[in-house]
Design a protein around this motif. Structure first.
Motif, PDB file in Angstrom:
ATOM      1  N   PHE A 146     -88.737   0.353  77.758  1.00 20.98           N
ATOM      2  CA  PHE A 146     -87.185   0.899  76.841  1.00 20.98           C
ATOM      3  C   PHE A 146     -88.665   2.835  76.342  1.00 20.98           C
ATOM      4  O   PHE A 146     -87.411   3.807  76.290  1.00 20.98           O
ATOM      5  N   ALA A 147     -89.405   2.762  75.752  1.00 19.83           N
ATOM      6  CA  ALA A 147     -90.672   4.025  75.495  1.00 19.83           C
ATOM      7  C   ALA A 147     -90.152   4.461  76.741  1.00 19.83           C
ATOM      8  O   ALA A 147     -89.890   6.055  76.830  1.00 19.83           O
ATOM      9  N   LEU A 148     -90.240   4.122  78.227  1.00 15.18           N
ATOM     10  CA  LEU A 148     -90.504   5.653  79.050  1.00 15.18           C
ATOM     11  C   LEU A 148     -89.519   6.162  79.746  1.00 15.18           C
ATOM     12  O   LEU A 148     -89.150   6.863  79.233  1.00 15.18           O
ATOM     13  N   TYR A 149     -88.134   4.939  79.466  1.00 16.92           N
ATOM     14  CA  TYR A 149     -86.864   5.604  79.781  1.00 16.92           C
ATOM     15  C   TYR A 149     -86.405   7.141  78.718  1.00 16.92           C
ATOM     16  O   TYR A 149     -85.814   7.806  79.593  1.00 16.92           O
ATOM     17  N   ARG A 169     -79.971  -1.186  80.109  1.00 16.57           N
ATOM     18  CA  ARG A 169     -81.027  -1.128  81.411  1.00 16.57           C
ATOM     19  C   ARG A 169     -82.049  -1.688  81.059  1.00 16.57           C
ATOM     20  O   ARG A 169     -83.096  -1.846  82.042  1.00 16.57           O
ATOM     21  N   THR A 170     -83.094  -1.720  79.866  1.00 20.56           N
ATOM     22  CA  THR A 170     -84.658  -2.353  79.886  1.00 20.56           C
ATOM     23  C   THR A 170     -84.102  -3.667  79.297  1.00 20.56           C
ATOM     24  O   THR A 170     -85.089  -3.975  79.539  1.00 20.56           O
ATOM     25  N   ARG A 171     -83.093  -3.985  78.603  1.00 18.91           N
ATOM     26  CA  ARG A 171     -83.023  -5.374  77.873  1.00 18.91           C
ATOM     27  C   ARG A 171     -82.780  -6.443  79.353  1.00 18.91           C
ATOM     28  O   ARG A 171     -82.419  -6.438  80.339  1.00 18.91           O
ATOM     29  N   SER A 172     -84.003  -7.355  78.561  1.00 12.26           N
ATOM     30  CA  SER A 172     -84.085  -8.616  79.712  1.00 12.26           C
ATOM     31  C   SER A 172     -82.124  -9.227  79.837  1.00 12.26           C
ATOM     32  O   SER A 172     -82.191  -9.352  78.775  1.00 12.26           O
ATOM     33  N   LYS A 173     -82.218  -9.650  80.894  1.00 11.17           N
ATOM     34  CA  LYS A 173     -81.202 -10.408  81.194  1.00 11.17           C
ATOM     35  C   LYS A 173     -81.435 -12.168  80.755  1.00 11.17           C
ATOM     36  O   LYS A 173     -82.408 -12.995  81.175  1.00 11.17           O
ATOM     37  N   ASP A 174     -80.224 -12.531  79.584  1.00  8.86           N
ATOM     38  CA  ASP A 174     -80.245 -14.178  78.512  1.00  8.86           C
ATOM     39  C   ASP A 174     -80.026 -14.707  80.275  1.00  8.86           C
ATOM     40  O   ASP A 174     -78.914 -14.523  81.288  1.00  8.86           O
ATOM     41  N   GLY A 227     -77.285  10.118  71.451  1.00 12.67           N
ATOM     42  CA  GLY A 227     -76.138   8.661  71.371  1.00 12.67           C
ATOM     43  C   GLY A 227     -76.161   8.019  72.827  1.00 12.67           C
ATOM     44  O   GLY A 227     -76.269   6.061  72.649  1.00 12.67           O
ATOM     45  N   LEU A 228     -75.956   8.669  73.805  1.00 14.63           N
ATOM     46  CA  LEU A 228     -75.823   7.691  74.864  1.00 14.63           C
ATOM     47  C   LEU A 228     -77.152   7.660  75.530  1.00 14.63           C
ATOM     48  O   LEU A 228     -76.992   6.492  76.326  1.00 14.63           O
ATOM     49  N   GLY A 229     -77.937   8.144  75.665  1.00 15.06           N
ATOM     50  CA  GLY A 229     -79.316   7.461  76.489  1.00 15.06           C
ATOM     51  C   GLY A 229     -79.969   6.529  75.252  1.00 15.06           C
ATOM     52  O   GLY A 229     -80.520   5.603  75.966  1.00 15.06           O
ATOM     53  N   ILE A 230     -79.782   6.505  74.057  1.00 12.17           N
ATOM     54  CA  ILE A 230     -79.948   4.809  72.940  1.00 12.17           C
ATOM     55  C   ILE A 230     -79.475   3.574  73.584  1.00 12.17           C
ATOM     56  O   ILE A 230     -79.829   2.983  74.399  1.00 12.17           O
ATOM     57  N   PHE A 231     -78.060   4.132  74.697  1.00 11.22           N
ATOM     58  CA  PHE A 231     -76.848   3.089  74.721  1.00 11.22           C
ATOM     59  C   PHE A 231     -77.654   2.705  75.860  1.00 11.22           C
ATOM     60  O   PHE A 231     -77.309   1.572  76.886  1.00 11.22           O
TER      61      PHE A 231
END
Length: 56
Positions: free
Chosen positions: A3-6, A49-54, A40-44
């Motif tokens: 997330f930080a790199l993105y 893109r970086t959250r792990s899939k359930d 805001g669009l960048g955070i969304f």
């Protein structure tokens, strides 16, 4: 990708857009509003893109 790199890459992109708008003579109020929208669009997009899939 983390997330930080993105977000660092996105902030560099946003800085370039802001710099280009200021050189083009766009009023500061509109630059600020556009920057908030882009942030805001960048955070969304970074979260999606970086959250792990359930696991199913």
């Amino acid at each position: 990708m983390s997330f930080a790199l993105y977000m660092v890459g996105f902030l560099i992109f946003m800085a370039g857009v802001i710099w280009g708008a200021s050189v083009a003579g766009v009023p500061t109020l509109y630059i600020g509003i556009g920057a908030l929208i882009i942030l805001g669009l960048g955070i969304f997009s970074a979260v999606s893109r970086t959250r792990s899939k359930d696991p199913s």
